[in-house]
Design a protein around this motif. Sequence first.
Motif, PDB file in Angstrom:
ATOM      1  N   ALA A  81       0.751  -0.824   0.517  1.00  0.00           N
ATOM      2  CA  ALA A  81       0.161   0.122   0.315  1.00  0.00           C
ATOM      3  C   ALA A  81       0.643   1.554   0.297  1.00  0.00           C
ATOM      4  N   THR A  82       2.254   1.256   0.475  1.00  0.00           N
ATOM      5  CA  THR A  82       2.796   2.927   0.930  1.00  0.00           C
ATOM      6  C   THR A  82       4.376   2.318   0.537  1.00  0.00           C
ATOM      7  N   GLY A  83       4.944   3.074   0.242  1.00  0.00           N
ATOM      8  CA  GLY A  83       6.802   2.873   0.155  1.00  0.00           C
ATOM      9  C   GLY A  83       6.471   1.921   1.407  1.00  0.00           C
ATOM     10  N   MET A  84       5.975   2.155   2.932  1.00  0.00           N
ATOM     11  CA  MET A  84       6.748   2.079   4.357  1.00  0.00           C
ATOM     12  C   MET A  84       6.800   0.792   4.704  1.00  0.00           C
ATOM     13  N   ALA A  85       5.257   0.342   3.600  1.00  0.00           N
ATOM     14  CA  ALA A  85       4.759  -0.686   3.973  1.00  0.00           C
ATOM     15  C   ALA A  85       5.769  -2.117   3.102  1.00  0.00           C
ATOM     16  N   ALA A  86       6.307  -1.839   2.081  1.00  0.00           N
ATOM     17  CA  ALA A  86       7.364  -2.777   1.955  1.00  0.00           C
ATOM     18  C   ALA A  86       8.794  -2.948   2.446  1.00  0.00           C
ATOM     19  N   ILE A  87       9.095  -1.515   2.398  1.00  0.00           N
ATOM     20  CA  ILE A  87      10.689  -1.839   3.766  1.00  0.00           C
ATOM     21  C   ILE A  87      10.059  -2.555   4.387  1.00  0.00           C
ATOM     22  N   SER A  88       9.238  -2.314   5.624  1.00  0.00           N
ATOM     23  CA  SER A  88       8.813  -2.197   7.369  1.00  0.00           C
ATOM     24  C   SER A  88       8.598  -4.044   6.629  1.00  0.00           C
ATOM     25  N   THR A  89       7.619  -4.669   5.384  1.00  0.00           N
ATOM     26  CA  THR A  89       7.206  -5.563   5.137  1.00  0.00           C
ATOM     27  C   THR A  89       8.615  -6.505   4.948  1.00  0.00           C
ATOM     28  N   ALA A  90       9.392  -6.105   3.880  1.00  0.00           N
ATOM     29  CA  ALA A  90      10.955  -7.133   3.743  1.00  0.00           C
ATOM     30  C   ALA A  90      12.192  -7.339   4.738  1.00  0.00           C
ATOM     31  N   VAL A  91      11.901  -5.566   5.325  1.00  0.00           N
ATOM     32  CA  VAL A  91      12.958  -5.893   6.310  1.00  0.00           C
ATOM     33  C   VAL A  91      12.330  -7.003   7.379  1.00  0.00           C
ATOM     34  N   LEU A  92      11.132  -7.352   8.566  1.00  0.00           N
ATOM     35  CA  LEU A  92      10.510  -8.636   9.362  1.00  0.00           C
ATOM     36  C   LEU A  92       9.825  -9.512   8.946  1.00  0.00           C
ATOM     37  N   SER A  93      10.148  -9.416   7.394  1.00  0.00           N
ATOM     38  CA  SER A  93       9.885 -10.768   6.894  1.00  0.00           C
ATOM     39  C   SER A  93      11.720 -11.782   7.277  1.00  0.00           C
TER      40      SER A  93
END
Length: 394
Positions: A81-93
């Motif tokens: 949904a957002t760039g930060m959703a991409a960053i946080s999801t990638a990191v937390l994965s």
Amino acid sequence: MSYIETDLIHAGKTFNASRAVVPPIYQTATYFAEANPEDYLKTATEPRHPYFYHRHGNPVSSQTAELLAKLEGTEAALLTATGMAAISTAVLSVVKAGDHVVAQQSHYSAASILLKELLPQFGVEVSFFDQTDNTSLDAVIRPNTSLIYLETPSNPNLAITDLAYVGASARSRGITTICDNTFASPINQRPADFDIDIVVHSATKYLGGHSDLTAGVICGSQEAVNLAWKKLLSLGGALAPFDAWLLLRGLRTLSLRVKQINANALALAEWFQVHPLIKRVLYCGLPSHPQHQLAKQQMNGFTGMLCIEVDGKDEQEQFVRAQTVLNHLQVFANAASLGEVESLAVHPASMWGLHHSPEQKLKAGINDGMLRISVGIEHIEDLITDFEQGLAQI
């Protein structure tokens, strides 16, 4: 083998089940179940299936993701949904409690909050290194380092990270790497070509390009993207169907837009470099940039992002002068974001003030007289004239 300009128009069409030249918007939250129980089980459990439930997938999202994976040279991609959703999801994965993360000192302020405040709450330690010095990276890596997080060119000071060095160093140690490629776009740089595992974008910026959506993307191997998708199911950051469609539409002209933006940014940077009221110009396309040679090695173009530092007898005068210029610009809009068709200019010290202490701003290379400029596709003479009249107000 097709060229990138052709891929931008034609890649991902297997997900368009209609006869429409322009992909339809699948404005639905759910889909009819398969009649065969075995087929339905596959639909319900297969990662990123486009015809089960919107949080799992969507046909337009799948088409857009396939195109973005091709652009970044990866196996798969996932929209958020957002760039930060991409960053946080990638990191937390990637990380878990007890892990150690290494990140560079200069990067997007919201990513800084994730690294400095959120991850430590869950038992993940984070250390920082100077991205312009490879030896500083080696000095902070630990036996439990699981992730190296990068952004190049960095926001806002246009510092360059040596992707080949980091990629090789991380691979030899079994450490996952994530690179935010927002400032460059895949037209100018592909981190996966340098053994970077996961590439993230704020697709709100160059990829969408029209200031009409917020979105993010995670690109990587099938395994990495499936892990991120599973994490996203819990975090809930799925991209809306209409925004996925807007992103796909914006991508059609990505190559044309970025090439024009690159040319405009270089011409404007060269003009700033000889202006008597500009103390410093930060643009990786200029030979005066301290990492220009490295940028030439890993980039095909130098982006539309640059920073200038307005001259003054001290930082207070620089601040006043920078604000004076900013308030008198007529073509450049004083607005957040970047990478759009229109040119933007912001004052980084004001934007980052909430997230950075004075010491952190200094480490990130942010000066009170600095303006961050996102160059658009307007005529270059209009852009130069705008800054010429703005600087004349000092």
